[in-house]
Design an enzyme around this catalytic site. Structure first.
Site, PDB file in Angstrom:
ATOM      1  N   GLY A 279       2.888  -0.980   4.685  1.00  0.00           N
ATOM      2  CA  GLY A 279       2.773   0.188   4.019  1.00  0.00           C
ATOM      3  C   GLY A 279       4.561   0.843   3.289  1.00  0.00           C
ATOM      4  O   GLY A 279       4.494   0.834   2.533  1.00  0.00           O
TER       5      GLY A 279
ATOM      6  N   GLY B 116       2.430   2.654  10.386  1.00  0.00           N
ATOM      7  CA  GLY B 116       3.378   3.450  10.633  1.00  0.00           C
ATOM      8  C   GLY B 116       4.372   4.027  11.371  1.00  0.00           C
ATOM      9  O   GLY B 116       4.542   5.113  12.130  1.00  0.00           O
TER      10      GLY B 116
ATOM     11  N   SER C 165       3.391  -1.677  10.094  1.00  0.00           N
ATOM     12  CA  SER C 165       5.113  -2.381  10.477  1.00  0.00           C
ATOM     13  C   SER C 165       5.726  -2.650  10.343  1.00  0.00           C
ATOM     14  O   SER C 165       6.841  -3.246  11.204  1.00  0.00           O
ATOM     15  CB  SER C 165       4.744  -1.869  11.944  1.00  0.00           C
ATOM     16  OG  SER C 165       4.393   0.086  12.182  1.00  0.00           O
TER      17      SER C 165
ATOM     18  N   ASN D  98       0.877  -0.963   0.222  1.00  0.00           N
ATOM     19  CA  ASN D  98       0.196   0.084   0.365  1.00  0.00           C
ATOM     20  C   ASN D  98       0.833   1.289   0.481  1.00  0.00           C
ATOM     21  O   ASN D  98       1.276   1.279   1.380  1.00  0.00           O
ATOM     22  CB  ASN D  98      -0.908   0.103   1.155  1.00  0.00           C
ATOM     23  CG  ASN D  98      -1.747   0.525   1.324  1.00  0.00           C
ATOM     24  OD1 ASN D  98      -1.997   2.401   0.474  1.00  0.00           O
ATOM     25  ND2 ASN D  98      -2.752   1.086   2.641  1.00  0.00           N
ATOM     26  N   TRP D  99       0.618   2.148  -0.661  1.00  0.00           N
ATOM     27  CA  TRP D  99       2.106   3.306  -0.689  1.00  0.00           C
ATOM     28  C   TRP D  99       1.458   4.326  -0.403  1.00  0.00           C
ATOM     29  O   TRP D  99       1.487   5.479  -0.643  1.00  0.00           O
ATOM     30  CB  TRP D  99       2.676   3.176  -3.349  1.00  0.00           C
ATOM     31  CG  TRP D  99       3.351   2.080  -3.431  1.00  0.00           C
ATOM     32  CD1 TRP D  99       3.125   0.924  -2.866  1.00  0.00           C
ATOM     33  CD2 TRP D  99       3.560   2.165  -4.144  1.00  0.00           C
ATOM     34  NE1 TRP D  99       4.493   0.685  -3.582  1.00  0.00           N
ATOM     35  CE2 TRP D  99       4.779   1.313  -5.016  1.00  0.00           C
ATOM     36  CE3 TRP D  99       3.318   2.790  -5.607  1.00  0.00           C
ATOM     37  CZ2 TRP D  99       5.087   0.755  -6.234  1.00  0.00           C
ATOM     38  CZ3 TRP D  99       4.641   2.649  -6.977  1.00  0.00           C
ATOM     39  CH2 TRP D  99       4.544   1.612  -6.267  1.00  0.00           C
ATOM     40  N   LYS D 100      -0.311   4.189  -0.482  1.00  0.00           N
ATOM     41  CA  LYS D 100      -0.496   5.457  -0.175  1.00  0.00           C
ATOM     42  C   LYS D 100      -1.230   6.648  -0.719  1.00  0.00           C
ATOM     43  O   LYS D 100      -0.808   6.607  -1.611  1.00  0.00           O
ATOM     44  CB  LYS D 100      -0.414   6.209   2.076  1.00  0.00           C
ATOM     45  CG  LYS D 100      -0.358   4.159   2.654  1.00  0.00           C
ATOM     46  CD  LYS D 100       0.199   4.755   3.571  1.00  0.00           C
ATOM     47  CE  LYS D 100      -0.228   3.081   4.806  1.00  0.00           C
ATOM     48  NZ  LYS D 100       0.134   3.390   5.989  1.00  0.00           N
TER      49      LYS D 100
ATOM     50  N   HIS E 128      -9.313   1.162   4.673  1.00  0.00           N
ATOM     51  CA  HIS E 128      -8.216   1.314   5.811  1.00  0.00           C
ATOM     52  C   HIS E 128      -8.452   2.175   7.198  1.00  0.00           C
ATOM     53  O   HIS E 128      -9.243   3.427   6.263  1.00  0.00           O
ATOM     54  CB  HIS E 128      -6.838   1.703   4.995  1.00  0.00           C
ATOM     55  CG  HIS E 128      -6.501   2.181   5.429  1.00  0.00           C
ATOM     56  ND1 HIS E 128      -5.664   2.724   5.927  1.00  0.00           N
ATOM     57  CD2 HIS E 128      -4.645   0.885   5.154  1.00  0.00           C
ATOM     58  CE1 HIS E 128      -4.006   2.204   6.204  1.00  0.00           C
ATOM     59  NE2 HIS E 128      -3.813   1.278   5.904  1.00  0.00           N
TER      60      HIS E 128
ATOM     61  N   GLU F 111      -5.749  -4.975  10.828  1.00  0.00           N
ATOM     62  CA  GLU F 111      -4.660  -3.948  11.163  1.00  0.00           C
ATOM     63  C   GLU F 111      -4.684  -3.294  12.348  1.00  0.00           C
ATOM     64  O   GLU F 111      -5.444  -2.235  12.477  1.00  0.00           O
ATOM     65  CB  GLU F 111      -4.760  -2.870   9.709  1.00  0.00           C
ATOM     66  CG  GLU F 111      -4.266  -3.869   8.836  1.00  0.00           C
ATOM     67  CD  GLU F 111      -4.157  -2.823   7.399  1.00  0.00           C
ATOM     68  OE1 GLU F 111      -2.392  -2.609   7.097  1.00  0.00           O
ATOM     69  OE2 GLU F 111      -4.415  -1.715   7.509  1.00  0.00           O
TER      70      GLU F 111
HETATM   71  P1  PGA Z   1       3.237   0.591   7.715  1.00  0.00           P
HETATM   72  O1  PGA Z   1       1.290   0.447   6.919  1.00  0.00           O
HETATM   73  O2  PGA Z   1       3.661  -0.966   7.027  1.00  0.00           O
HETATM   74  O3  PGA Z   1       3.346   2.209   7.046  1.00  0.00           O
HETATM   75  O4  PGA Z   1       2.474   0.557   9.451  1.00  0.00           O
HETATM   76  C1  PGA Z   1       0.478  -0.530   6.669  1.00  0.00           C
HETATM   77  C2  PGA Z   1      -1.024   0.092   6.131  1.00  0.00           C
HETATM   78  O5  PGA Z   1      -1.501   1.108   6.610  1.00  0.00           O
HETATM   79  O6  PGA Z   1      -1.941  -1.189   5.647  1.00  0.00           O
END
Ligand code: PGA
Length: 254
Positions: free
Chosen positions: A236, A174, A215, A9-11, A96, A168
């Site tokens: 992410g 994050g 994470s 997920n590149w957001k 999400h 999640e």
């Molecule tokens: P992250 O994000 O790996 O940066 O914690 C994961 C996500 O939001 O799916």
């Protein structure tokens, strides 16, 4: 064969130019592997069309980070699932926590989107998770069961292909803090049991993936590998570096 999947997920962390560059680098790395068909890349909407071409015929899957609950109409600023389908998008992330937090998306919205995504034969990646307060107050299971019910109840008349369920914990996203693997495994087991209220056992075994996100990175992924009921990962931050992301995938999918 064990079910396994990794979703990047590149957001909105990259601009258009950087997204295309990362797609090319990631493609080059993943082309070395035989498991690339188990990887899904979810760039932002503006990059989807070009990245669809970059990934064309590579077996690497393309995913979107959202979609609207109607397939066309007067919905300014929204994106249609029909266009996603035309761009060869195979997966759509739904609900999400960042969309819940910043765009006030609620469980009803997610359910409506889920029905449309299933109708179009695209695989939904449905995110569930508790916030920090619920986690501290040991409310995780209660919260997850409620979310599960609101999203998946009465789906009997809706034709479903595969579904990815992503646990999640919101507080883990994050932050660099991954939930202990024993706990992830326990929670996924509870979700699997809960799923029996809404789907047949056969369907669950065959078509529903129970995955974790929050994470996960190339340094900590190895501690998750031995937990057989962790069937997939959402990545992410660490998916923004093609080398790290390749390591995550190699460790988990090999
Ligand atoms: P992250 O994000 O790996 O940066 O914690 C994961 C996500 O939001 O799916």
């Amino acid at each position: 064969m064990r079910k396994k999947i990794i979703i990047a997920n590149w957001k909105m962390k990259l601009d258009y130019t950087d997204s295309l560059q990362l797609a090319k680098k990631t493609k080059l790395k993943l082309l070395e592997s035989y498991w690339r068909n188990k990887v899904v890349i979810c760039p932002d909407f503006l990059s989807l069309s070009n990245i669809s071409q970059i990934l064309n015929k590579t077996k690497i899957n393309l995913g979107a980070q959202n979609c609207f609950w109607e397939d066309k109409g007067a919905y300014t600023g929204e994106s249609s699932i029909k266009s996603l389908k035309q761009l060869n998008v195979k997966f759509v992330i739904l609900g999400h926590s960042e969309r819940k937090m910043y765009l006030k998306e609620d469980l009803k919205d997610i359910r409506r989107k889920l029905e449309l995504v299933l109708k179009y034969g695209i695989i939904p990646v449905v995110c569930l998770g508790e916030n920090k307060e619920d986690y501290k107050n040991k409310q995780t299971i209660k919260v997850l069961k409620k979310q599960f019910k609101e999203i998946f109840k009465n789906l009997e008349n809706v034709k479903t292909k595969k579904i990815v369920i992503a646990y999640e914990p919101i507080w883990a996203i994050g932050t660099g803090k991954i939930l202990e693997p024993e706990r992830i495994s326990e929670v996924l087991e509870v979700l699997k049991k809960e799923a029996e209220k809404y789907f047949s056992k056969n369907k669950i075994e065959k078509d529903i993936y129970f995955t974790y996100g929050g994470s996960v990175n190339s340094d900590n992924v190895s501690i998750l590998v031995d937990y057989k009921n962790i069937e997939g990962l959402l990545v992410g931050s660490d998916s923004l570096n093609s080398k790290s992301f390749f390591k995550v995938c190699k460790n988990f999918l090999n």
